[in-house]
Design a protein around this motif. Structure first.
Motif, PDB file in Angstrom:
ATOM      1  N   ALA A   1      35.653 -26.709 -13.154  1.00  0.00           N
ATOM      2  CA  ALA A   1      34.426 -26.481 -13.766  1.00  0.00           C
ATOM      3  C   ALA A   1      33.280 -26.994 -13.055  1.00  0.00           C
ATOM      4  N   LEU A   2      33.305 -28.474 -13.248  1.00  0.00           N
ATOM      5  CA  LEU A   2      32.347 -29.314 -12.451  1.00  0.00           C
ATOM      6  C   LEU A   2      32.200 -28.794 -10.927  1.00  0.00           C
ATOM      7  N   GLN A   3      33.303 -28.685 -10.357  1.00  0.00           N
ATOM      8  CA  GLN A   3      33.512 -27.938  -8.890  1.00  0.00           C
ATOM      9  C   GLN A   3      32.717 -26.839  -8.702  1.00  0.00           C
ATOM     10  N   LEU A   4      33.073 -25.954  -9.714  1.00  0.00           N
ATOM     11  CA  LEU A   4      32.179 -24.451  -9.812  1.00  0.00           C
ATOM     12  C   LEU A   4      30.700 -24.747  -9.984  1.00  0.00           C
ATOM     13  N   HIS A   5      30.252 -25.651 -10.766  1.00  0.00           N
ATOM     14  CA  HIS A   5      28.914 -26.091 -10.806  1.00  0.00           C
ATOM     15  C   HIS A   5      28.187 -26.431  -9.487  1.00  0.00           C
ATOM     16  N   GLU A   6      29.073 -27.349  -9.041  1.00  0.00           N
ATOM     17  CA  GLU A   6      28.717 -27.878  -7.534  1.00  0.00           C
ATOM     18  C   GLU A   6      28.582 -26.876  -6.403  1.00  0.00           C
ATOM     19  N   ASP A   7      29.642 -25.958  -6.366  1.00  0.00           N
ATOM     20  CA  ASP A   7      29.997 -25.047  -5.515  1.00  0.00           C
ATOM     21  C   ASP A   7      28.674 -24.000  -5.412  1.00  0.00           C
ATOM     22  N   CYS A   8      28.302 -23.716  -6.769  1.00  0.00           N
ATOM     23  CA  CYS A   8      27.226 -22.471  -6.893  1.00  0.00           C
ATOM     24  C   CYS A   8      26.114 -23.286  -6.579  1.00  0.00           C
ATOM     25  N   TYR A   9      25.856 -24.246  -7.018  1.00  0.00           N
ATOM     26  CA  TYR A   9      24.595 -25.161  -6.576  1.00  0.00           C
ATOM     27  C   TYR A   9      24.452 -25.306  -4.962  1.00  0.00           C
TER      28      TYR A   9
END
Length: 925
Positions: free
Chosen positions: A470-478
């Motif tokens: 989920a944190l990686q999803l935040h980073e990928d989207c950012y």
């Protein structure tokens, strides 16, 4: 440690540290090391301990006892040394056993989080693998015990993990045992031989072995194989195929973690245990007593004792099998001890294991050490792999622990499953994030799309890796947003967004830096257009401008160095600083009240552009433009200049001329008096004398459409002064009253037609050429002869349409380009230049451009100097601004649905008052 102390099992660490006093009769004999590991269920007695009791013919481990108090939850290795048979048994207990599993669960506690508990189990599994690797490095034979008759395929993953770990730590183990008194092959391979792995399964209650014969009740003709034997064969085939498919077993046994025999049985199935534990003890006691009665009087030990036991067990009537089988079954089914000792014999007779296969099998190394040599190697390996208490080997032990991470990819099934699920959910979440997403978007859109992506992710992701991905999803989207998709909050002067992510503008003298965070870049919308220079003789591509200086000054200054830098020009006044650090004037006090809403955002749309003038009427607007009230166009019906009045500016905030403050934008009708910009957005240059323009060929400049480069003629009357007309003057500005009606001539005093007579008025004509040039974004240029008409000259003679129409009407600032192209979006051509050819005559042509780039009450833009008198005998070019910007923002070009009539160049841009000369001067003209 005395021999008497070996009647009970001890930990392998205590065994290696103790000074074991061996019997001199067995001191030089070889030592066979047998390791036992596996799993157990919640049964009455521990399976592995009871097997060791059977193999050693002693009650070493209590059948109904419990684990030692104070024991840890990690793996433990217990040792029992049978000196008489020269066999050392190593028993591994771990969390795979029910007792150790219960102890580990009790140590976690109720408040342990799921992620913390998962880390604990991962640590226990890694520790268990290190203990197993130790046993595979010091044992000749290993027994894998399983509590049912089904092979657990998870062992395949376990052995592949151990094999990968062994390859990683092999150099470290070699360094640890390099000084041990063993052979070079042992030091190179870090084990006495490739260990042979045997499998022991316990049959559960679902599968029963019949006690009678299976050949129709005739015991004299038994079947060749019993059901248990057929089950063992099926398990052997299944295990061999699984390990061969996964490459755990290969043709070369020396490279494998373990081997299995090709021509011997390596699977043994223990029959179902009797439900009555007392009956099981009595059967075992009776079996031991029968064997004791048949023993010879001479005591025999070692392999010879095993051979005697094997012969006696095959005699009819003996109860050598712990399962209490019939005589017929015992003829084909051996006991567990016989099953093991046929492999122990190969070790103690130093024959070794020849388990390699293939066309050219390579013999594997084999060594049968005595206890002293084995203990020296086992002690070093125990320090490196398990205990880590020796300071000399502490560095090697730390390096071994750093290599344990290779096990995670094999053993951590929960994490692997969770990562696979989360990795499959990530693309779905990314698709949800990018769904219906524009190329550039703001922070609000980013957060909304991220929330939608997290909802999709939570529907599919599971397990311990949920939070990490989920944190990686935040980073990928950012990263996706910031990598060219984060909208720079600036739009160009042509209403196009900057394509860069959020960035800073470079300061004066600072170079762009992409690696800076945030990056230092100039705005760029990736929009390019073709534009001509000030005089129009040279075209060049230009970037989409984001500030008024780049739009109206910098681009033309670059082209001036290549084209029109040496031409004669009329310079407009600009700000001249008297201090080294001038400041822009404050805009707050300069803003007059605007009609409608005071929101500055209304300036961003041309249809709602704010005015910088007071609530003026049509009359005050006409006065500000220097027009007569009779030629107001849409503000009045008269076109004649007879009642012309002096221009009067709207009331502005009076300011004294300043040399310390400059106007931050362009000059327009809402600016305060006494302020000048640092540069002029207008340009007025002279291409050459009047004769440099040929009315038969037109303007010879690039970019013009065929036949559209001809200027329009504007004939002006120059009147002579006679006695009768003395004192009379009539301005000639192109109005309707300046021109006679068609097919009519001027009538003199006596009613006669033209011709010069005595005491009559004599008029002469002067021809001025005028052209309003439009230019689109692709560099296509043309002259307009009306608000909706393009000059089109097909033959010789030049343009026939007079210039009075374009001079007496409001010319549009934007018109549709005649070459639209294939796209659906319309292209507009913008008023770019005004060409004026002033003849060599006593004529006074006044230039006063006024541009209103939006719907009223939009301010009116004009140069820094108004009412410019053009000198005679010249081809003059007035270059209009590329963009029109106020201190509240730019006036954007029109959209598709906005009327073009709101964007206009106001009439009265040229005025030529009629010049009256004495009669004697007419000969000069």
């Amino acid at each position: 440690m005395k021999e008497a102390g070996m009647s009970v099992p001890v930990s392998v660490g205590a065994l290696l540290q103790a000074d074991l006093q061996e019997d001199p009769a067995y001191r030089d004999d070889g030592l066979c090391v047998v390791g036992v590991f596996g799993k157990s269920n919640m049964q009455v007695g521990p399976l592995k301990e009871s097997l060791l009791n059977t193999l050693a013919d002693k009650n070493i481990f209590p059948m109904f006892g419990s684990a030692e108090d104070g024991g840890s939850a990690d793996s433990l290795i217990q040792a029992f040394y049978d000196q008489e048979n020269r066999v050392l048994y190593l028993l591994l207990s771990s969390v795979c056993d029910s007792r150790q599993l219960l102890r580990a669960c009790q140590s976690l506690g109720a408040d342990t989080s799921h992620s913390d508990a998962h880390e604990v189990w991962k640590g226990l599994e890694r520790q268990h693998c290190l203990h197993l690797l130790y046993m595979f490095s010091v044992c000749h034979i290993l027994l894998m015990v399983h509590p049912n008759q089904t092979f657990d395929v998870s062992y395949d993953r376990l052995f592949r993990a151990m094999d990968a770990l062994r390859q990683k730590v092999l150099p470290l183990i070699r360094a640890a045992i390099k000084d041990c008194p063993v052979s070079k092959e042992w030091k190179l391979n870090c084990r006495p031989c490739p260990p042979r792995l045997l499998f022991v399964f316990q049959m559960n209650g679902t599968l029963k072995i019949p006690n009678g014969s299976e050949s129709g009740g005739n015991p004299e003709k038994p079947k060749k194989h019993s059901p248990r034997r057929r089950l063992q064969h099926a398990l052997e085939d299944q295990i061999y195929r699984i390990f061969r498919k996964s490459r755990v077993l290969t043709n070369q046994s020396s490279n494998c973690l373990f081997t299995v025999p090709a021509n011997q049985a390596f699977v043994y199935v223990i029959p179902t245990a009797d439900e009555d534990p007392v009956s099981s003890l009595l059967i075992q006691l009776r079996s031991n007593c029968i064997l004791t009665d048949q023993e010879p009087s001479v005591t025999v030990s070692g392999p010879r004792k095993y051979q005697q036991m094997r012969r006696s067990a095959r005699q009819p009537g003996s109860g050598g099998d712990s399962g209490g089988l019939s005589v017929v079954s015992q003829l084909v089914d051996c006991s567990l001890k016989e099953f093991l000792w046929q492999h122990v014999e190969l070790v103690q007779t130093k024959k070794g294991f020849d388990d390699s296969e293939g066309r050219n099998p390579q013999p594997s190394h084999f060594e049968l050490p005595n206890y002293t040599k084995w203990a020296s190697v086992a002690s070093k390996l125990h320090q490196v792999l398990i205990s880590n208490t020796d300071e000399e080997l502490a560095e090697l032990a730390a390096k071994v622990q750093s290599q344990v991470k290779v096990l995670d990819g094999f053993l951590d099934a929960d994490s692997k499953f969770s990562e696979n699920r989360c990795q499959k959910a990530l693309p779905l979440a990314h698709s949800a994030y990018q769904s219906n997403l524009p190329h550039n978007y703001t922070t609000t859109v980013h957060k909304n799309q991220l929330a939608q992506a997290l909802r999709v992710y939570s529907q599919h992701a599971r397990g311990v890796a949920f939070q990490r991905y989920a944190l990686q999803l935040h980073e990928d989207c950012y990263k996706f947003w910031s990598n060219g998709h984060q909208l720079c909050e600036e739009r160009s002067l042509t209403d196009q967004h900057c394509v860069h992510k959020f960035h800073l503008l470079p300061q004066p003298g600072e170079k762009p830096d992409v690696d800076h965070n945030p990056p230092i870049l100039n705005h760029n919308s990736r929009g390019r257009s073709t534009c001509s220079c000030n005089c129009g003789r040279k075209q060049a591509p230009r970037e989409d401008p984001f500030d008024v200086q780049a739009a109206n000054y910098d681009f033309y200054q670059i082209l001036e160095e290549k084209c029109c830098g040496k031409l004669e020009r009329i310079d407009f006044p600009v700000f001249q600083p008297s201090t080294p650090d001038p400041a822009p004037a404050s805009n707050q006090a300069q803003q007059p009240p605007c009609e409608g809403s005071g929101d500055a955002e209304r300036l961003k749309e041309p249809s709602t552009a704010q005015s910088h003038t007071p609530g003026d009427t049509s009359l005050s607007l006409a006065l500000s433009l220097g027009q007569s009230t009779d030629s107001l166009g849409p503000y009045g019906d008269g076109d004649g200049p007879e009642n012309q009045v002096q221009p009067k500016r709207p009331s502005l905030i009076d300011r004294q001329p300043s040399t310390v403050e400059y106007l931050p934008g362009m000059m327009h009708s809402g600016c305060a008096k006494g302020l000048l910009p640092k540069f002029s957005s207008w340009s007025l240059v002279k291409l050459g004398p009047a004769k440099s323009y040929n009315c038969h060929t037109g303007l010879e400049q690039p970019g013009f459409l065929p036949g559209s480069s001809f200027l329009l003629p504007w004939d002006l009357v120059i009147r002579s002064r006679s006695d009768e007309d003395a004192g009379l003057s009539e301005p000639l500005d192109g109005g309707a009253s300046s021109w006679p009606a068609p097919n009519k001539s001027l009538i003199g005093k006596r009613g006669s037609t033209g011709g010069l007579g005595r005491s009559r008025r004599r008029d002469d004509m002067a021809r001025v050429f005028v052209g309003f040039e439009y230019e689109d974004s692709r560099g296509r240029r043309f002259i307009s002869c009306g608000p909706d008409k393009i000059v089109k000259v097909m033959g010789p003679g030049g343009a026939k349409d007079p210039a009075t129409r374009v001079l007496n009407t409001d010319m549009p600032l934007y018109i549709p380009s005649p070459s639209q192209g294939r796209g659906l979006k319309p292209h507009f051509a913008q008023m770019a230049r005004l060409f004026v050819v002033v003849p060599d005559a006593p004529l006074e042509v006044t230039l006063n451009p006024q541009v209103q780039p939006g719907a009223p009450p939009c301010p009116v833009f004009h140069p820094e100097q108004t009412d410019i008198v053009l000198p005679p005998d010249g081809l003059w070019v007035l270059r209009f601004p590329f963009s029109y910007v106020t201190d509240r923002g730019p006036c954007y070009p029109p959209k598709e649905n906005q009327p073009l009539s709101n964007y206009k160049v106001l009439r009265g841009i040229l005025r030529a008052p009629r010049l009256i000369l004495p009669h004697s001067e007419l000969s000069v003209i």
